[in-house]
Structure formats: C-alpha cells, structure tokens
Design a protein around this motif. Structure first.
Motif, PDB file in Angstrom:
ATOM      1  N   PRO A  67       0.836  -1.199   0.000  1.00  0.00           N
ATOM      2  CA  PRO A  67       0.000   0.000   0.000  1.00  0.00           C
ATOM      3  C   PRO A  67       0.876   1.256   0.000  1.00  0.00           C
ATOM      4  CG  PRO A  67      -0.055  -1.073   2.153  1.00  0.00           C
ATOM      5  CD  PRO A  67       0.746  -1.954   1.248  1.00  0.00           C
ATOM      6  N   ASP A  68       0.294   2.339  -0.465  1.00  0.00           N
ATOM      7  CA  ASP A  68       1.032   3.603  -0.550  1.00  0.00           C
ATOM      8  C   ASP A  68       0.913   4.357   0.782  1.00  0.00           C
ATOM      9  OD1 ASP A  68       2.532   5.642  -1.609  1.00  0.00           O
ATOM     10  OD2 ASP A  68       0.835   6.613  -2.601  1.00  0.00           O
ATOM     11  N   ARG A  69       1.487   3.751   1.806  1.00  0.00           N
ATOM     12  CA  ARG A  69       1.473   4.339   3.152  1.00  0.00           C
ATOM     13  C   ARG A  69       2.531   3.615   3.962  1.00  0.00           C
ATOM     14  NH1 ARG A  69      -0.601   0.333   6.144  1.00  0.00           N
ATOM     15  NH2 ARG A  69      -2.208  -0.982   5.267  1.00  0.00           N
ATOM     16  N   ASP A  70       2.808   4.121   5.144  1.00  0.00           N
ATOM     17  CA  ASP A  70       3.733   3.419   6.036  1.00  0.00           C
ATOM     18  C   ASP A  70       3.106   2.098   6.467  1.00  0.00           C
ATOM     19  OD1 ASP A  70       5.517   5.497   5.859  1.00  0.00           O
ATOM     20  OD2 ASP A  70       4.920   6.420   7.768  1.00  0.00           O
ATOM     21  N   LEU A  71       3.929   1.076   6.539  1.00  0.00           N
ATOM     22  CA  LEU A  71       3.451  -0.243   6.965  1.00  0.00           C
ATOM     23  C   LEU A  71       3.643  -0.408   8.466  1.00  0.00           C
ATOM     24  CD1 LEU A  71       5.068  -2.484   4.192  1.00  0.00           C
ATOM     25  CD2 LEU A  71       2.735  -1.599   4.256  1.00  0.00           C
ATOM     26  N   THR A  72       2.758  -1.192   9.061  1.00  0.00           N
ATOM     27  CA  THR A  72       2.952  -1.553  10.466  1.00  0.00           C
ATOM     28  C   THR A  72       4.019  -2.640  10.524  1.00  0.00           C
ATOM     29  OG1 THR A  72       1.318  -3.336  10.447  1.00  0.00           O
ATOM     30  CG2 THR A  72       0.495  -1.098  10.938  1.00  0.00           C
ATOM     31  N   GLY A  73       4.519  -2.900  11.696  1.00  0.00           N
ATOM     32  CA  GLY A  73       5.493  -3.985  11.854  1.00  0.00           C
ATOM     33  C   GLY A  73       4.916  -5.327  11.422  1.00  0.00           C
ATOM     34  N   GLY A  74       3.665  -5.566  11.798  1.00  0.00           N
ATOM     35  CA  GLY A  74       3.013  -6.827  11.428  1.00  0.00           C
ATOM     36  C   GLY A  74       2.844  -6.973   9.922  1.00  0.00           C
ATOM     37  N   GLU A  75       2.471  -5.882   9.263  1.00  0.00           N
ATOM     38  CA  GLU A  75       2.326  -5.931   7.803  1.00  0.00           C
ATOM     39  C   GLU A  75       3.670  -6.189   7.135  1.00  0.00           C
ATOM     40  OE1 GLU A  75      -1.346  -2.919   6.783  1.00  0.00           O
ATOM     41  OE2 GLU A  75       0.589  -2.040   7.381  1.00  0.00           O
ATOM     42  N   THR A  76       4.704  -5.557   7.636  1.00  0.00           N
ATOM     43  CA  THR A  76       6.042  -5.752   7.067  1.00  0.00           C
ATOM     44  C   THR A  76       6.443  -7.222   7.141  1.00  0.00           C
ATOM     45  OG1 THR A  76       6.690  -3.513   7.691  1.00  0.00           O
ATOM     46  CG2 THR A  76       8.464  -5.071   7.238  1.00  0.00           C
ATOM     47  N   VAL A  77       6.264  -7.826   8.301  1.00  0.00           N
ATOM     48  CA  VAL A  77       6.619  -9.235   8.483  1.00  0.00           C
ATOM     49  C   VAL A  77       5.752 -10.120   7.602  1.00  0.00           C
ATOM     50  CG1 VAL A  77       6.647 -11.133  10.147  1.00  0.00           C
ATOM     51  CG2 VAL A  77       7.548  -8.902  10.797  1.00  0.00           C
ATOM     52  N   SER A  78       4.464  -9.844   7.541  1.00  0.00           N
ATOM     53  CA  SER A  78       3.538 -10.644   6.744  1.00  0.00           C
ATOM     54  C   SER A  78       3.873 -10.574   5.257  1.00  0.00           C
ATOM     55  CB  SER A  78       2.103 -10.168   6.979  1.00  0.00           C
ATOM     56  OG  SER A  78       1.204 -10.885   6.170  1.00  0.00           O
ATOM     57  N   PHE A  79       4.064  -9.352   4.734  1.00  0.00           N
ATOM     58  CA  PHE A  79       4.383  -9.200   3.313  1.00  0.00           C
ATOM     59  C   PHE A  79       5.728  -9.835   2.989  1.00  0.00           C
ATOM     60  CE2 PHE A  79       1.691  -5.077   3.300  1.00  0.00           C
ATOM     61  CZ  PHE A  79       0.543  -5.802   3.058  1.00  0.00           C
TER      62      PHE A  79
END
Length: 62
Positions: A25-37
């Motif tokens: 997404p065109d926004r800052d990622l959460t830590g959880g999203e970073t790990v998931s992606f």
C-alpha cells in the motif's frame, strides 16, 4: 543404426510464472504488515526456486 534426440519433458509446475512480489500500500506499513508481506514474498520465492530446480533437473536427464 539411427540416432534420435529426445528432448526431456519439463514438469508443468516448472513452466508456471513466478509470483509477483506483494503489492504494498502507498502508506507506512505496520510492523506486522512488514513481516507478513516479507513472509509471503519469501515463501513465493522458495516455491518458484523449487519449480526452477525441477526444470533444470528434468533438462539434465540423460
């Protein structure tokens, strides 16, 4: 006597296109999203490498 060249059959799985990286997404990622992606991309890379190795292995059969 006659020589016949037989091309090896490439496994169907090896012909599949590798998965594209996860669309971010065109926004800052959460830590959880970073790990998931990151995890999804790594898993897709391993699957793709397995298919590639199968193709190479099939083409090296003599």
């Amino acid at each position: 006597m006659r020589t016949v060249i037989v091309a090896p059959e490439i496994p169907a799985e090896a012909k599949l296109k590798c998965a594209d990286p996860v669309k971010l997404p065109d926004r800052d990622l959460t830590g959880g999203e970073t790990v998931s992606f990151w995890g999804r991309d790594r898993a897709a890379l391993r699957i793709c490498e397995t298919r590639r190795a199968a193709a190479v292995g099939a083409s090296n059969v003599q």
